[in-house]
Design an enzyme around this catalytic site. Structure first.
Site, short mmCIF file in Angstrom:
data_model
loop_
_atom_site.label_atom_id
_atom_site.label_comp_id
_atom_site.label_asym_id
_atom_site.label_seq_id
_atom_site.Cartn_x
_atom_site.Cartn_y
_atom_site.Cartn_z
N GLU A 450 0.81 -1.22 0.00
CA GLU A 450 0.00 0.00 0.00
C GLU A 450 0.84 1.27 0.00
O GLU A 450 0.57 2.21 -0.71
CB GLU A 450 -0.94 -0.01 1.22
CG GLU A 450 -1.96 -1.12 1.15
CD GLU A 450 -2.62 -1.37 2.50
OE1 GLU A 450 -2.37 -0.61 3.43
OE2 GLU A 450 -3.39 -2.34 2.61
N GLU A 739 1.85 -7.99 9.71
CA GLU A 739 0.52 -7.42 9.82
C GLU A 739 -0.40 -8.32 10.64
O GLU A 739 -1.19 -7.85 11.45
CB GLU A 739 -0.05 -7.21 8.42
CG GLU A 739 -1.44 -6.62 8.38
CD GLU A 739 -1.95 -6.48 6.96
OE1 GLU A 739 -2.90 -5.70 6.75
OE2 GLU A 739 -1.41 -7.15 6.05
#
Length: 860
Positions: A450, A739
């Site tokens: 991202e 994550e």
């Protein structure tokens, strides 16, 4: 021992970096000094002195606007008058007044994203004599490199960085006097898409800020503007095709940037864009640089190529030599993990395209075509990777021919930690590398998938980051973009800089999630943590309007809207924030990440309303806004009471995260804190001493347990293995934090392998194991470690630990070891500060110097 001040800084920048026209001055006092009584600043070129100024301030001292080339300071302390410091560069600058306009490449048809060339924008001019001084000011809508007479200028990368371009574009001055000569000269900018129109974000969207790149430059020679962008500039496609996420392609058979004169064919007039430089700003953050080079730890061959393992997950690119004979085409695929066949896989980084219902490609692929004698090093893209797969090699690859180049914001290191447990030292390293991988001009969530400045990520990590690195200027720059992107109603978008700007994007999901509690609260909580760590009142003043707008938005949402599942009405409802799109605790173990904008996250959102309103009330008081201090204090009380009435009674059946937040945010009445803390400890025990928190409270779990009487439980969680735990990540090969707790499980890999949010627990190593702590609510004479606490908390079988933090006033060190049941502690207190030493045998306050203590303890 030095008898002069040291570590001279302008604002929060290292010496030599340009600062604004009225920079604030900071210095460290001479060693052994307890308190400063006065100072004198001396400027040279031209000469000026402040005279003796009676003040105990040595940090962020303001002076009138002055021109100079260097500065020095001397101080009067309890030791007497000091020597003058060594000179430091005086780099106060003012944006030039110029007629320069933006110029765009000649680009009749804009190619699809990922297939767009970087463009050369060039101007040639004649000088009749030698040059004394020359400064080129440059920036771009895109990423640029500056060349003067064919020489690349400076060592900065990815300039001008990532900002809210519609309102703020950073401009950088470069000293180019030594590169100019009598006769014909050239100035050239190589411009690629970068963040401006390149792909970034979860949906890999392009053209976020426009579909045309552009450049702006003004060159002043001997004090007179000599060259500006505008008419007379020329354009041609370069040998580079580049996208921030897709990667870079370079064909070395074509001419190098800066090497083609305007006499050669292929140049077209550049297009002059209407409008001036109104949105240009001076940069106030450290630049992005090439920070470190890492050699391979292994190279594995397969037919036609190799896989190179650098042993560390990082952000940057690969430098590759020995490209093969002319015409050889090599493909470099960068990734964090290897598939079952031993080759690089990026499948776990492919995001879901809501529009098409398909997975998007992961990008991170560079291509190079050899001319037979070159070295490939892309500078217009970055990658998050540990491995690179090189396909197309006609032969093998020597280890000396491939290097990983670590690229990120040049953040000064501010903290180190060591202890008697190698696993905790590895955890510290992983946290540091996670930050380094995600501090590429903006604080990102991940450096591969991202690369967006998610507000929630920095909100949960900024305090930990400030322990290991100087993030003051870096954060201040990002906060200005946050304020620029804030919606008219006060909402803060989930990411900043946001391509949508200060309003809805038209994309239903991000628009619905704008203003998420814990994410938007970065507007208040990040400036507060910067105040605690750096004592910079100007950050609070500069962000105050943004802070107020956010809290007023959240308060209005609580007052004016009600979740449809909550039908009853009570007086406390006006403070109950239970509507709007919220991510909630996000990524709790075992809870699938399915954000629902219609879900009721009132237990989280109301808690954050109480927290941010309380902090804002304190900020208002610090800034002298007495009426606001009362108003926001009352709002905090109302939100706290609403939270208690609505959620306290059912908290016993709730999650670890909600218990942690309740205690950490001061939402629990004093009579019930022991019970709530006990229930939190029970929930941890029921989870097998494993983490049960998600995104927002993982960094708060260990200190909350320790500060409420459960230090032993905190250590058991910290040192646990198995999923979910920090050490299990490390046992499974992590060099940065994942994550997801179970990101690598068997042969399966899921999500990003470089997210710093879960690494926020690293702060426990400094604040509790080593015991270096800031006051929770520092006053004007306490912030920035002018007053701090040393309270080591041995446990977990540790026999020794030590940490150092380079505070704004000097190095703070805490080092202890256990000898049987005796704790021996050594503390270094910087000049001009005082430390409260808290040990089982009592509390004492000490001034500057080295102090040693012994105390009887009962190890956990």
């Amino acid at each position: 021992m030095s008898t002069a001040p040291t570590r001279l800084r302008l604002d929060h920048l290292t010496p030599g970096r340009p600062s604004g026209p009225r920079p604030r001055l900071s210095w460290w006092l001479p060693g052994g000094a307890a308190v400063q009584h006065a100072y004198e600043v001396r400027l040279t070129g031209p000469d000026w002195t402040s005279g003796r100024c009676e003040s105990d301030r040595s940090m962020l001292v303001e002076l009138p606007e002055r021109e100079a080339t260097a500065w020095q300071v001397r101080v009067w302390t309890d030791l007497g008058e000091s020597d003058w410091s060594e000179p430091a560069p005086w780099t106060a600058v003012t944006l030039p007044t110029t007629s320069a306009t933006w110029v765009e490449p000649h680009e009749p048809v804009v190619a699809p994203p990922g297939q767009r060339p970087a463009y050369q924008l060039r101007h040639e001019f004649t000088l009749t004599g030698p040059v004394g001084t020359a400064t080129a000011w440059a920036t771009a809508h895109g990423i640029y490199e500056l060349f003067v007479n064919g020489t690349r200028v400076g060592d900065l990368e990815l300039t001008p960085g990532f900002t809210a371009y519609r309102k703020r574009v950073q401009v950088e001055p470069f000293d180019v006097g030594s590169l100019l000569r009598p006769g014909v000269n050239s100035v050239e900018l190589l411009v690629s898409d970068g963040w401006f129109r390149g792909r970034h974000g979860f949906e890999r969207a392009a053209d976020g800020f426009g579909d045309r790149v552009a450049a702006w430059l003004t060159l002043a020679i001997d004090g007179t503007t000599a060259v500006t962008t505008g008419p007379g500039w020329w354009s041609r496609p370069s040998r580079i095709t580049a996208d921030l996420m897709d990667g870079q392609t370079t064909d070395f058979r074509l001419p190098a940037p800066g090497s083609v004169s305007l006499d050669a064919p292929g140049w077209d007039p550049a297009r002059v864009r209407e409008g001036g430089p109104e949105q240009l700003v001076l940069t106030e953050a450290p630049p992005v640089r090439r920070i470190e080079e890492i050699p391979p730890v292994s190279i594995t061959r397969f037919p036609g190529g190799v896989v190179v393992d650098f042993g560390q997950n990082l952000n940057g690119w690969v430098r590759l030599a020995d490209l093969g004979p002319a015409g050889t085409r090599l493909r470099l695929t960068h990734g964090e993990h290897l598939g079952p066949d031993g080759r690089v896989t990026t499948d776990h980084l492919r995001a879901f395209d809501f529009a098409s219902g398909e997975l998007l490609p992961a990008g991170q692929v560079d291509t190079v075509v050899s001319a037979g004698r070159d070295v490939f090093e892309p500078r217009h893209t970055t990658h998050g990777f540990r491995y690179v797969q090189v396909d197309g090699l006609p032969g093998g690859l020597a280890a000396s021919d491939v290097t990983a180049v670590v690229v990120h914001t040049d953040l000064p290191v501010a903290g180190t930690f060591a202890c008697g447990d190698a696993r905790l030292e590895a955890l510290h390293r992983a946290a540091v590398w996670s930050l380094r991988g995600n501090a590429c001009d903006v604080p990102t969530d991940c450096p591969q998938r991202e690369r967006s400045g998610f507000t929630g990520d920095w909100q949960v990590y900024v305090a930990a980051a400030a322990l290991t690195h100087d993030v003051a200027g870096f954060s201040r720059k990002w906060l200005r973009d946050l304020a620029a992107d804030q919606w008219p109603d006060g909402r803060v978008p989930t990411i900043t800089p946001d391509p949508a700007g200060d309003g809805p994007s038209g994309n239903a999901f991000p628009d619905a999630m704008a203003g998420s509690a814990g994410w938007g609260d970065a507007a208040v909580l990040v400036p507060w943590e910067l105040w605690r760590a750096y004592g910079d009142r100007e950050v609070l003043a500069g962000q105050y309007e943004s802070m107020v707008r956010w809290v007023e938005y959240a308060a209005a949402a609580a007052r004016e809207r009600r979740h449809p599942d909550r039908v009853r009405s009570a007086p406390h409802d006006e403070f109950l924030w239970d509507t709007g799109g919220h991510f909630g605790e996000w990524l709790e173990p075992g809870v699938p990440p399915h954000p629902d904008p219609t879900a009721d996250h009132g237990i989280v959102a109301t808690a954050y309303l109480a927290r941010s309103a309380r902090v804002l009330g304190r900020v208002a008081a610090l800034l002298g806004h007495a009426a606001d201090a009362v108003r926001f204090g009352r709002l905090a009380d109302g939100a706290r009471d609403a939270w208690q009435r609505e959620y306290l009674g059912t908290l016993g059946e709730s999650t670890q995260g909600n218990h942690v937040r309740a205690l950490a945010f001061g939402l629990v009445p004093s009579r019930l804190r022991d019970a709530v803390a006990g229930r939190l400890a029970s929930l941890v025990a029921e989870a097998g001493d494993h983490v049960g928190t998600g995104f927002l409270t993982t960094g708060l779990l260990l200190p909350t347990l320790a500060d409420h009487g459960y230090l032993d439980v905190a250590y058991r969680v910290l040192l646990s293995t198995g999923i979910p735990s920090w050490l299990e990540m490390l046992d499974r090969g992590a060099t940065t934090f994942w994550e997801r707790w179970d990101a690598v499980d068997g042969g399966e890999v899921r999500g990003s392998l470089n997210h710093y949010s879960k690494g926020a627990a690293m702060s426990f190593l400094y604040t509790h194991i080593a015991g270096i702590r800031l006051p929770a609510d520092p006053g004007p004479d306490e912030a920035g470690y002018r007053r701090f606490v040393i309270q080591p908390s041995p446990g977990g079988g540790l026999r020794r630990a030590e940490a150092e933090h380079l505070s704004p006033y000097g190095p703070i060190r805490s080092s202890w070891h256990l000898d049987a049941d005796e704790l021996r502690l050594t503390v270094d207190v910087p000049p001009g500060t005082r430390a409260e030493i808290r040990l089982p045998g009592g509390t004492t306050t000490e001034g500057p110097g080295r102090h040693t203590f012994t105390s009887r303890v009962c190890p956990q």
